[in-house]
Design a protein around this motif. Structure first.
Motif, PDB file in Angstrom:
ATOM      1  N   TYR A  54       0.944  -1.167   0.062  1.00  0.00           N
ATOM      2  CA  TYR A  54       0.033  -0.075  -0.193  1.00  0.00           C
ATOM      3  C   TYR A  54       0.730   1.250  -0.014  1.00  0.00           C
ATOM      4  N   ALA A  55       2.126   1.249   0.908  1.00  0.00           N
ATOM      5  CA  ALA A  55       2.880   2.674   1.070  1.00  0.00           C
ATOM      6  C   ALA A  55       3.624   2.718  -0.434  1.00  0.00           C
ATOM      7  N   ALA A  56       3.937   1.577  -0.960  1.00  0.00           N
ATOM      8  CA  ALA A  56       4.652   1.520  -2.117  1.00  0.00           C
ATOM      9  C   ALA A  56       3.871   1.959  -3.446  1.00  0.00           C
ATOM     10  N   GLU A  57       2.665   1.599  -3.601  1.00  0.00           N
ATOM     11  CA  GLU A  57       2.019   1.621  -4.657  1.00  0.00           C
ATOM     12  C   GLU A  57       0.880   2.494  -4.766  1.00  0.00           C
ATOM     13  N   ARG A  58       0.151   3.224  -3.677  1.00  0.00           N
ATOM     14  CA  ARG A  58      -0.858   4.086  -3.805  1.00  0.00           C
ATOM     15  C   ARG A  58      -0.344   5.202  -4.073  1.00  0.00           C
ATOM     16  N   PRO A  78       0.562  27.562  16.243  1.00  0.00           N
ATOM     17  CA  PRO A  78       0.965  26.478  15.476  1.00  0.00           C
ATOM     18  C   PRO A  78      -0.342  26.104  14.909  1.00  0.00           C
ATOM     19  N   LEU A  79      -0.247  25.402  13.847  1.00  0.00           N
ATOM     20  CA  LEU A  79      -1.548  24.894  13.084  1.00  0.00           C
ATOM     21  C   LEU A  79      -1.360  23.433  13.501  1.00  0.00           C
ATOM     22  N   ARG A  80      -2.420  22.791  14.068  1.00  0.00           N
ATOM     23  CA  ARG A  80      -2.280  21.610  14.865  1.00  0.00           C
ATOM     24  C   ARG A  80      -3.321  20.740  13.857  1.00  0.00           C
ATOM     25  N   VAL A  81      -2.772  19.660  13.197  1.00  0.00           N
ATOM     26  CA  VAL A  81      -3.684  18.976  12.464  1.00  0.00           C
ATOM     27  C   VAL A  81      -3.615  17.319  12.824  1.00  0.00           C
ATOM     28  N   LEU A  82      -4.997  16.699  12.506  1.00  0.00           N
ATOM     29  CA  LEU A  82      -4.924  15.330  13.000  1.00  0.00           C
ATOM     30  C   LEU A  82      -5.254  14.635  11.578  1.00  0.00           C
ATOM     31  N   ASP A  83      -4.123  13.853  11.115  1.00  0.00           N
ATOM     32  CA  ASP A  83      -4.702  12.844   9.882  1.00  0.00           C
ATOM     33  C   ASP A  83      -5.486  11.602  10.532  1.00  0.00           C
ATOM     34  N   LEU A  84      -6.529  11.434  10.275  1.00  0.00           N
ATOM     35  CA  LEU A  84      -7.550  10.379  10.740  1.00  0.00           C
ATOM     36  C   LEU A  84      -7.778   9.271   9.881  1.00  0.00           C
ATOM     37  N   GLY A  85      -7.451   8.196  10.404  1.00  0.00           N
ATOM     38  CA  GLY A  85      -7.419   6.970   9.578  1.00  0.00           C
ATOM     39  C   GLY A  85      -6.283   6.878   8.583  1.00  0.00           C
ATOM     40  N   ALA A  86      -4.907   7.355   8.914  1.00  0.00           N
ATOM     41  CA  ALA A  86      -3.694   7.779   8.385  1.00  0.00           C
ATOM     42  C   ALA A  86      -3.391   6.777   7.542  1.00  0.00           C
ATOM     43  N   GLY A  87      -3.531   5.428   7.801  1.00  0.00           N
ATOM     44  CA  GLY A  87      -3.162   4.405   6.943  1.00  0.00           C
ATOM     45  C   GLY A  87      -1.502   4.157   7.036  1.00  0.00           C
ATOM     46  N   THR A  88      -0.896   4.400   5.900  1.00  0.00           N
ATOM     47  CA  THR A  88       0.656   4.157   6.045  1.00  0.00           C
ATOM     48  C   THR A  88       1.399   5.449   6.082  1.00  0.00           C
ATOM     49  N   GLY A  89       0.599   6.654   6.039  1.00  0.00           N
ATOM     50  CA  GLY A  89       1.061   8.147   6.113  1.00  0.00           C
ATOM     51  C   GLY A  89       1.338   8.690   4.955  1.00  0.00           C
ATOM     52  N   LYS A  90       0.533   8.302   3.626  1.00  0.00           N
ATOM     53  CA  LYS A  90       0.631   9.056   2.484  1.00  0.00           C
ATOM     54  C   LYS A  90       0.123  10.552   2.737  1.00  0.00           C
ATOM     55  N   LEU A  91      -0.967  10.775   3.424  1.00  0.00           N
ATOM     56  CA  LEU A  91      -1.342  12.045   3.625  1.00  0.00           C
ATOM     57  C   LEU A  91      -0.732  12.825   4.700  1.00  0.00           C
ATOM     58  N   THR A  92      -0.205  12.033   5.710  1.00  0.00           N
ATOM     59  CA  THR A  92       0.673  12.522   6.927  1.00  0.00           C
ATOM     60  C   THR A  92       1.747  13.290   6.171  1.00  0.00           C
ATOM     61  N   ALA A  93       2.377  12.705   5.347  1.00  0.00           N
ATOM     62  CA  ALA A  93       3.610  13.071   4.508  1.00  0.00           C
ATOM     63  C   ALA A  93       3.446  14.665   3.943  1.00  0.00           C
ATOM     64  N   THR A 237      -3.821  -3.860  -4.073  1.00  0.00           N
ATOM     65  CA  THR A 237      -3.933  -3.013  -2.579  1.00  0.00           C
ATOM     66  C   THR A 237      -5.525  -2.828  -2.324  1.00  0.00           C
ATOM     67  N   HIS A 238      -6.506  -2.719  -3.416  1.00  0.00           N
ATOM     68  CA  HIS A 238      -7.812  -2.527  -3.056  1.00  0.00           C
ATOM     69  C   HIS A 238      -8.344  -3.417  -2.518  1.00  0.00           C
ATOM     70  N   SER A 239      -9.493  -3.173  -1.269  1.00  0.00           N
ATOM     71  CA  SER A 239     -10.048  -4.129  -0.513  1.00  0.00           C
ATOM     72  C   SER A 239     -10.679  -5.056  -1.230  1.00  0.00           C
ATOM     73  N   HIS A 240     -11.510  -4.935  -2.273  1.00  0.00           N
ATOM     74  CA  HIS A 240     -12.301  -5.863  -3.081  1.00  0.00           C
ATOM     75  C   HIS A 240     -11.454  -6.888  -3.781  1.00  0.00           C
ATOM     76  N   VAL A 241     -10.226  -6.705  -4.008  1.00  0.00           N
ATOM     77  CA  VAL A 241      -9.155  -7.447  -4.552  1.00  0.00           C
ATOM     78  C   VAL A 241      -8.553  -8.308  -3.369  1.00  0.00           C
ATOM     79  N   LEU A 242      -8.294  -7.547  -2.533  1.00  0.00           N
ATOM     80  CA  LEU A 242      -7.580  -8.352  -1.101  1.00  0.00           C
ATOM     81  C   LEU A 242      -8.291  -9.255  -0.657  1.00  0.00           C
ATOM     82  N   VAL A 243      -9.619  -9.193  -0.539  1.00  0.00           N
ATOM     83  CA  VAL A 243     -10.595 -10.368   0.146  1.00  0.00           C
ATOM     84  C   VAL A 243     -10.818 -11.512  -0.991  1.00  0.00           C
ATOM     85  N   MET A 244     -10.423 -11.266  -2.241  1.00  0.00           N
ATOM     86  CA  MET A 244     -11.028 -12.376  -3.229  1.00  0.00           C
ATOM     87  C   MET A 244     -10.204 -13.742  -2.820  1.00  0.00           C
ATOM     88  N   PRO A 245     -10.644 -14.863  -3.322  1.00  0.00           N
ATOM     89  CA  PRO A 245     -10.063 -16.097  -3.270  1.00  0.00           C
ATOM     90  C   PRO A 245      -8.645 -15.934  -4.188  1.00  0.00           C
TER      91      PRO A 245
END
Length: 284
Positions: A54-58, A78-93, A237-245
């Motif tokens: 996910y970190a490499a490809e998204r 200072p501007l204080r920001v919460l990255d909510l549901g931050a995952g691997t930090g794509k938006l955090t960066a 890395t998409h959820s509908h593919v991750l849960v496929m057989p």
């Protein structure tokens, strides 16, 4: 509160209404099918095992989109920001590059570990949108990348309101492939089938309730440099593919690779055109 629009901009449709006993998803051949909330939960928790991929490809997010979300509070210091549901930090960066003080909250332990590895200086906490591990009035902005469609908004909106300062802003960003481009539309028909026809659901239907009465939206175009294999890896890395057989997943990715190799636009390295849908709402 109206239903969240279920990730029509990146994930296949998930919910028809918050709290409904069944949800709509995409079956093996791209046809709509009904699944239980347990399957929805399985998809929501499917990312951690593939955190490194996910970190490499998204794709990341355009700087202009991030700054647009933060604009209503950009003068705070200072501007204080919460990255909510931050995952691997794509938006955090991206948020860090604005100069803001950023805290990241993520429920999945695998995704959180990848974020901490990539951004060791960031305060990164286990938590969820429904139970945010921060004090009342502790952040000026909450920004959500590719995750708000997983939230239970009936529980998450009061929590977001609680941790925001007066006049604070909530923002959401979703990347999607630009299907105005013909080859992208063909790729989506293989990769997502029926889901692709729902992707233009209007974000205007998203209702965050009286705490956030005025919802604004904007779109930003950008691109990601890709190859046949890297775009297939992104789809993986998409959820509908991750849960496929396993066999079904492999067959889908093989069809995608065959399609991309067969057209001149994507035979070598190429730019994947993207559109980032961006919303913001100020706390009343």
């Amino acid at each position: 509160m109206s239903p969240v629009f279920a990730g029509y901009w990146h994930e296949p449709p998930e919910r028809t209404r918050l709290g409904a006993p069944t949800v709509v998803t995409v079956g093996a051949m791209g046809h709509p099918s009904e699944v239980t909330p347990e399957t929805h939960a399985r998809r929501a928790s499917s990312f951690g095992a593939q955190a490194a991929a996910y970190a490499a490809e998204r794709p990341g997010y355009p700087e202009a989109a991030v700054r647009w979300v933060l604009e209503p509070v950009s003068g705070r210091s200072p501007l204080r920001v919460l990255d909510l549901g931050a995952g691997t930090g794509k938006l955090t960066a991206s948020l860090l590059r604005t100069g803001a003080e950023v805290v990241a909250v993520e429920p999945d332990s695998g995704m959180l570990a990848e974020l901490r590895r990539a951004l060791p200086g960031v305060r990164a906490l286990a938590g969820s949108a429904e139970r945010i591990p921060l004090a009342d009035g502790s952040v000026d902005a909450i920004v959500v990348g590719q995750a708000m469609h997983w939230f239970d908004l009936d529980r998450a909106v009061p929590e977001m309101s609680r941790v925001l300062t007066p006049g604070g802003v909530v923002g959401g960003l979703w990347n999607r492939e630009d299907d105005d481009v013909p080859w992208v539309r063909g790729y989506q028909e293989i990769a997502r089938g029926w889901a692709a026809v729902r992707r233009r659901e209007s974000v205007a239907e998203l209702d965050l309730g009286p705490r956030f009465p005025a919802l604004e939206q904007e779109t930003f175009r950008h691109f990601q440099r890709r190859t046949v294999d890297s775009l297939a890896a992104t789809l993986g890395t998409h959820s509908h593919v991750l849960v496929m057989p396993e066999e079904e997943r492999a067959a889908l990715l093989d069809r995608v690779r065959a399609y991309l190799r067969a057209i001149p636009e994507t035979a070598g390295e190429f730019d994947l055109p993207l559109v980032t849908l961006t919303i913001r709402a100020t706390r009343a």
